[in-house]
Design a protein around this motif. Structure first.
Motif, PDB file in Angstrom:
ATOM      1  N   THR A 184       9.032  -8.843  -4.408  1.00 46.21           N
ATOM      2  CA  THR A 184       9.144  -7.152  -4.232  1.00 46.21           C
ATOM      3  C   THR A 184       8.746  -6.723  -3.293  1.00 46.21           C
ATOM      4  O   THR A 184       7.786  -7.524  -2.333  1.00 46.21           O
ATOM      5  CB  THR A 184       8.325  -7.362  -6.075  1.00 46.21           C
ATOM      6  N   ASP A 185       8.232  -5.004  -2.698  1.00 42.44           N
ATOM      7  CA  ASP A 185       7.894  -4.383  -2.683  1.00 42.44           C
ATOM      8  C   ASP A 185       6.640  -3.558  -2.652  1.00 42.44           C
ATOM      9  O   ASP A 185       6.051  -2.751  -2.419  1.00 42.44           O
ATOM     10  CB  ASP A 185       9.338  -3.234  -2.444  1.00 42.44           C
ATOM     11  N   ALA A 186       5.856  -4.639  -3.986  1.00 42.94           N
ATOM     12  CA  ALA A 186       4.678  -4.087  -4.666  1.00 42.94           C
ATOM     13  C   ALA A 186       4.115  -3.380  -3.639  1.00 42.94           C
ATOM     14  O   ALA A 186       3.556  -4.031  -2.278  1.00 42.94           O
ATOM     15  CB  ALA A 186       4.322  -5.352  -6.003  1.00 42.94           C
ATOM     16  N   PRO A 187       2.687  -2.916  -4.200  1.00 46.44           N
ATOM     17  CA  PRO A 187       1.641  -2.303  -3.734  1.00 46.44           C
ATOM     18  C   PRO A 187       0.335  -3.512  -3.496  1.00 46.44           C
ATOM     19  O   PRO A 187       0.926  -4.591  -4.152  1.00 46.44           O
ATOM     20  CB  PRO A 187       1.324  -0.336  -4.327  1.00 46.44           C
ATOM     21  N   LEU A 188      -0.518  -3.006  -3.107  1.00 47.64           N
ATOM     22  CA  LEU A 188      -1.684  -3.807  -3.204  1.00 47.64           C
ATOM     23  C   LEU A 188      -2.049  -4.292  -4.982  1.00 47.64           C
ATOM     24  O   LEU A 188      -1.918  -5.060  -5.695  1.00 47.64           O
ATOM     25  CB  LEU A 188      -2.937  -3.928  -2.655  1.00 47.64           C
ATOM     26  N   ILE A 189      -1.949  -3.337  -5.511  1.00 48.91           N
ATOM     27  CA  ILE A 189      -1.923  -3.239  -7.407  1.00 48.91           C
ATOM     28  C   ILE A 189      -1.026  -2.089  -8.324  1.00 48.91           C
ATOM     29  O   ILE A 189      -0.770  -0.694  -6.909  1.00 48.91           O
ATOM     30  CB  ILE A 189      -3.820  -2.007  -7.043  1.00 48.91           C
ATOM     31  N   GLY A 190      -0.114  -2.668  -8.113  1.00 49.74           N
ATOM     32  CA  GLY A 190       0.642  -2.144  -9.088  1.00 49.74           C
ATOM     33  C   GLY A 190       2.034  -3.324  -9.184  1.00 49.74           C
ATOM     34  O   GLY A 190       2.176  -3.806  -8.666  1.00 49.74           O
ATOM     35  N   GLU A 191       2.747  -2.263  -9.764  1.00 45.73           N
ATOM     36  CA  GLU A 191       4.237  -3.398  -9.176  1.00 45.73           C
ATOM     37  C   GLU A 191       4.808  -2.533  -8.610  1.00 45.73           C
ATOM     38  O   GLU A 191       4.618  -1.110  -8.007  1.00 45.73           O
ATOM     39  CB  GLU A 191       4.785  -3.331 -11.227  1.00 45.73           C
ATOM     40  N   GLY A 192       6.123  -3.355  -8.498  1.00 45.44           N
ATOM     41  CA  GLY A 192       6.618  -2.790  -7.045  1.00 45.44           C
ATOM     42  C   GLY A 192       8.140  -3.004  -7.727  1.00 45.44           C
ATOM     43  O   GLY A 192       8.611  -3.938  -8.600  1.00 45.44           O
ATOM     44  N   GLU A 193       9.310  -2.893  -7.092  1.00 40.97           N
ATOM     45  CA  GLU A 193      10.976  -3.589  -7.006  1.00 40.97           C
ATOM     46  C   GLU A 193      11.107  -4.478  -6.652  1.00 40.97           C
ATOM     47  O   GLU A 193      10.388  -5.322  -5.467  1.00 40.97           O
ATOM     48  CB  GLU A 193      11.789  -2.131  -6.405  1.00 40.97           C
ATOM     49  N   TRP A 194      11.923  -5.311  -7.548  1.00 40.55           N
ATOM     50  CA  TRP A 194      12.505  -6.738  -7.136  1.00 40.55           C
ATOM     51  C   TRP A 194      13.264  -6.098  -5.915  1.00 40.55           C
ATOM     52  O   TRP A 194      14.303  -6.197  -5.374  1.00 40.55           O
ATOM     53  CB  TRP A 194      13.372  -7.164  -7.932  1.00 40.55           C
TER      54      TRP A 194
END
Length: 295
Positions: free
Chosen positions: A42-52
């Motif tokens: 994913t392109d998630a940040p350190l904390i939180g969700e991101g997109e696949w």
């Protein structure tokens, strides 16, 4: 019927003893590993969700020159530390094992004390001793080089200097392992070999070294795993510089995750490092096992 009941009871007892370990292992290791694997896609940040994003992080990683620089620096550090620290620990343990009573206890305390120091204290001690202007070891370097050397700001000196600090800091534990191995060798074997006219050199290579090989293999494997995970000393002494000459993989993970907030990319780097450690350590251990059977 009573036998079936007893088996069920024993099985229930066994499960109740195993379950706490399995639960803790799944919580502190299994779940984080699965989360890192998921996050690396994913392109998630350190904390939180991101997109696949699929394999994009890995494509970016294997086209990143800094990644290859980090791998080379990790490999160079392993060459500087793993075998040298094992040889030094073996030599120290052989010398200490010849002592007895209070002298042996004093020697063990002397060599083990650095190991219990926090890394921040260790790096501060060596930063003072190797300081360009006031370091007490600068005259020694000046004697060999002809001039003072800013070791942690020089691309040629920085990794050997960090390796020296690491060997001094961690070698006490290896010495203890070798001492334990030496004490497990029966004294009767040495007496029988001496009766057959064996020299001191033959005693080492025909008795001590073969019987100490399992401990040696353990020390080499542990050192390989530990040195591939190098971070603290590099971060505190050089921060990966100068010119990325001491930049290592865990420093890359730290930078991407905590400074640039690229959690997904940092997860991909950490997963590649994890796989490298597993593959290399397993291969080394198997090779050492084969070598041990030939002794």
């Amino acid at each position: 019927m009573a036998m079936i009941h007893n088996r069920s009871r024993h099985r229930l007892t066994a499960y109740s003893l195993i379950l706490p370990f399995v639960a803790i292992f799944a919580l502190v290791f299994g779940y984080p590993v699965i989360e890192v694997i998921r996050m690396s896609f994913t392109d998630a940040p350190l904390i939180g969700e991101g997109e696949w994003v699929g394999w994009d992080n890995y494509k970016r990683l294997f086209s990143d020159r800094l990644f290859y620089t980090s791998v080379i620096n990790n490999g160079y550090f392993v060459l500087l530390t793993v075998v040298p620290t094992t040889v030094i620990a073996l030599m120290i343990s052989l010398a200490v094992n010849r002592l007895s009573g209070r002298m042996q206890a004093l020697a063990l305390v002397f060599f083990f004390t650095p190991y219990v120091l926090p890394v921040s204290v260790v790096t501060q001690i060596w930063a003072w001793m190797l300081d360009f202007q006031f370091g007490i070891l600068q005259p020694v370097l000046e004697f060999f080089t002809g001039k003072p050397v800013p070791v942690f700001k020089n691309p040629f000196w920085v990794m050997p200097a960090v390796a020296l600090v690491t060997i001094w800091w961690t070698n006490g534990f290896n010495v203890l392992l070798f001492i334990a191995g030496l004490r497990n060798i029966p004294e009767e074997l040495y007496e029988a070999a001496k009766l057959d006219g064996a020299t001191r050199r033959q005693l080492f290579f025909r008795v001590t070294w073969p019987l100490l090989w399992p401990v040696t293999a353990l020390v080499l494997t542990l050192q390989l795993i530990l040195q591939l995970k190098i971070f603290d000393q590099v971060y505190l002494l050089s921060e990966g510089g100068p010119f990325n000459s001491s930049y290592v993989l865990l420093l890359m993970v730290y930078r991407e995750a905590f400074q640039l907030n690229n959690g997904g990319y940092a997860a991909a780097v950490s997963l590649v490092l994890f796989l490298l450690i597993v593959v290399i350590s397993v291969l080394q251990f198997q090779l050492l096992r084969v070598g041990g059977k030939d002794k």
